[in-house]
Design an enzyme around this catalytic site. Structure first.
Site, PDB file in Angstrom:
ATOM      1  N   SER A  50       0.881  -1.172   0.000  1.00 47.28           N
ATOM      2  CA  SER A  50       0.000   0.000   0.000  1.00 47.28           C
ATOM      3  C   SER A  50       0.919   1.222   0.000  1.00 47.28           C
ATOM      4  O   SER A  50       2.129   1.091   0.212  1.00 47.28           O
ATOM      5  CB  SER A  50      -0.868  -0.005   1.259  1.00 47.28           C
ATOM      6  N   ASP A  85      -0.772  -1.287  -4.273  1.00 49.95           N
ATOM      7  CA  ASP A  85      -2.166  -1.446  -3.847  1.00 49.95           C
ATOM      8  C   ASP A  85      -2.754  -0.061  -3.523  1.00 49.95           C
ATOM      9  O   ASP A  85      -2.142   0.701  -2.762  1.00 49.95           O
ATOM     10  CB  ASP A  85      -2.163  -2.344  -2.590  1.00 49.95           C
ATOM     11  N   GLU A 136     -10.320   1.130 -10.001  1.00 48.65           N
ATOM     12  CA  GLU A 136     -11.416   0.812  -9.068  1.00 48.65           C
ATOM     13  C   GLU A 136     -12.683   1.577  -9.413  1.00 48.65           C
ATOM     14  O   GLU A 136     -12.661   2.770  -9.708  1.00 48.65           O
ATOM     15  CB  GLU A 136     -11.014   1.129  -7.618  1.00 48.65           C
ATOM     16  N   GLY A 179     -10.558  -4.737   6.186  1.00 50.15           N
ATOM     17  CA  GLY A 179     -10.488  -4.935   7.637  1.00 50.15           C
ATOM     18  C   GLY A 179     -11.452  -6.031   8.073  1.00 50.15           C
ATOM     19  O   GLY A 179     -11.871  -6.860   7.273  1.00 50.15           O
ATOM     20  N   HIS A 207     -11.335  -7.072  -3.294  1.00 51.84           N
ATOM     21  CA  HIS A 207     -10.577  -6.517  -2.171  1.00 51.84           C
ATOM     22  C   HIS A 207     -11.242  -6.970  -0.877  1.00 51.84           C
ATOM     23  O   HIS A 207     -12.384  -7.398  -0.881  1.00 51.84           O
ATOM     24  CB  HIS A 207     -10.566  -4.982  -2.250  1.00 51.84           C
ATOM     25  N   GLY A 208     -10.513  -6.815   0.223  1.00 51.95           N
ATOM     26  CA  GLY A 208     -11.099  -7.172   1.519  1.00 51.95           C
ATOM     27  C   GLY A 208     -11.412  -8.654   1.596  1.00 51.95           C
ATOM     28  O   GLY A 208     -12.419  -9.065   2.155  1.00 51.95           O
ATOM     29  N   GLY A 209     -10.519  -9.460   1.010  1.00 56.81           N
ATOM     30  CA  GLY A 209     -10.761 -10.911   0.957  1.00 56.81           C
ATOM     31  C   GLY A 209     -10.698 -11.596   2.317  1.00 56.81           C
ATOM     32  O   GLY A 209     -11.221 -12.689   2.483  1.00 56.81           O
ATOM     33  N   SER A 210     -10.071 -10.932   3.305  1.00 52.59           N
ATOM     34  CA  SER A 210      -9.968 -11.539   4.635  1.00 52.59           C
ATOM     35  C   SER A 210     -11.302 -11.440   5.349  1.00 52.59           C
ATOM     36  O   SER A 210     -11.815 -10.345   5.530  1.00 52.59           O
ATOM     37  CB  SER A 210      -8.923 -10.799   5.487  1.00 52.59           C
ATOM     38  N   ASN A 231      -5.025  -9.124   3.279  1.00 52.94           N
ATOM     39  CA  ASN A 231      -4.128  -8.351   4.120  1.00 52.94           C
ATOM     40  C   ASN A 231      -4.401  -8.646   5.600  1.00 52.94           C
ATOM     41  O   ASN A 231      -3.556  -9.163   6.314  1.00 52.94           O
ATOM     42  CB  ASN A 231      -4.296  -6.855   3.808  1.00 52.94           C
TER      43      ASN A 231
HETATM   44 ZN   LIG Z   1      -8.215  -2.833  -1.157  1.00 48.31          ZN
END
Ligand SMILES: [Zn+2]
Length: 293
Positions: A50, A85, A136, A179, A207-210, A231
């Protein structure tokens, strides 16, 4: 050592209905953990910084050189993409100049016409050097002032216009969040994802795959998501393992305070997490034979 841009790797992933992991790095240990997991699994990997992490580590040039030097010293043979990123316009230009293989220009908070115009400019600069570009549309949710927002769903017409600029992959807001996910999260908007996947043929990025339930991520991958950003999951794994080491007083046994010992459990936890995610994402090994690309 095989540094590559992202275009063919992710196009092959969308075609083959699997995803390639995009993991954020923060330092030397993170970098080694991600690279060694990809090497062990024999799959391509995207390692990204990032803007904040790059600043923390000492700038884009340092990040690029650190990752490249690590690959050499670790004898990494799988394809690796060094990616920026969520870069703003200036950061994207800096990362291109520093030798990144891929950049994300995130103009989602600009008026759409400006996002479009700047994306076009970055595509021209990047493609002249063989560097891939992510843009994006819509927005990824996240915490702001203690409230976790769902983000703004990607507009299909805007997604089509951004894809037409020649970008290599597109991040789209479909209810995903950066997050940790709140307990009352409603899930991914698969109807919108389907409309996007029908409208554009380039790989989509989640994005935000966690923290998204695995079955939802797998469904999204089957529908056209080819790049999965991870992340938080690695951060939590690192923090948990480090915390356990200290709570067990291992830092006070012998030379347990030695940073090489202190950081080892956390580093191993990142590697295990990356390997586990790569496993269920279905990432396939790609030989870098030109006709296969
Ligand atoms: Zn992202």
């Amino acid at each position: 050592m095989t540094l590559v841009h992202g275009t063919e790797i992710f196009a092959a992933a969308r075609k083959g209905h699997y995803a390639v992991g995009a993991f954020n790095t923060n330092n030397l240990e993170w970098t080694r953990a991600i690279l060694s997991a990809a090497q062990e699994k024999n799959v391509p990997v995207l390692i990204q910084t990032s803007m904040g992490a790059a600043k923390y580590m000492g700038g884009y040039e340092l990040c690029q050189q650190l990752i490249a030097a690590e690959m050499k010293s670790m004898a990494i043979t799988v394809p690796v993409i060094i990616h920026l990123d969520h870069g703003n316009y200036e950061a994207a230009k800096e990362a291109i100049a520093a030798g990144y293989n891929s950049v994300m220009f995130d103009g989602h908070d600009l008026p759409f016409e400006e996002n479009l115009a700047k994306t076009k400019e970055i595509v021209e600069l990047a493609h002249a050097k063989g560097i891939s570009v992510e843009a994006e549309v819509g927005s990824i949710g996240g915490e702001e002032d203690g409230i976790i927002g769902e983000g703004e769903l990607a507009d299909v017409n805007e997604a089509k216009q951004l894809a037409a600029t020649g970008i290599d992959f597109l991040a789209a807001g479909i209810g995903n969040i950066h997050g940790q996910y709140p307990a009352n999260w409603k899930g991914l908007h698969f109807d919108r994802l389907q409309e996007l996947a029908d409208a554009i043929s380039i790989p989509l990025v989640l994005h935000g795959g966690s923290g998204i339930p695995q079955d939802q991520v797998e469904k999204a991958i089957s529908m056209g998501v080819a790049k999965l950003n991870i992340n938080t999951e690695c951060q939590l794994a690192f923090a948990k393992a480090t915390r356990e080491y200290i709570l067990a007083n291992k830092d006070q046994e012998g030379k347990g305070y030695d940073p090489r010992k202190l950081l080892a459990p956390g580093t191993q936890a990142i590697k295990d997490t990356v390997e586990e995610i790569i496993g269920w994402m279905g990432t396939r090994p790609i030989k870098l034979v030109p006709e296969e690309l």
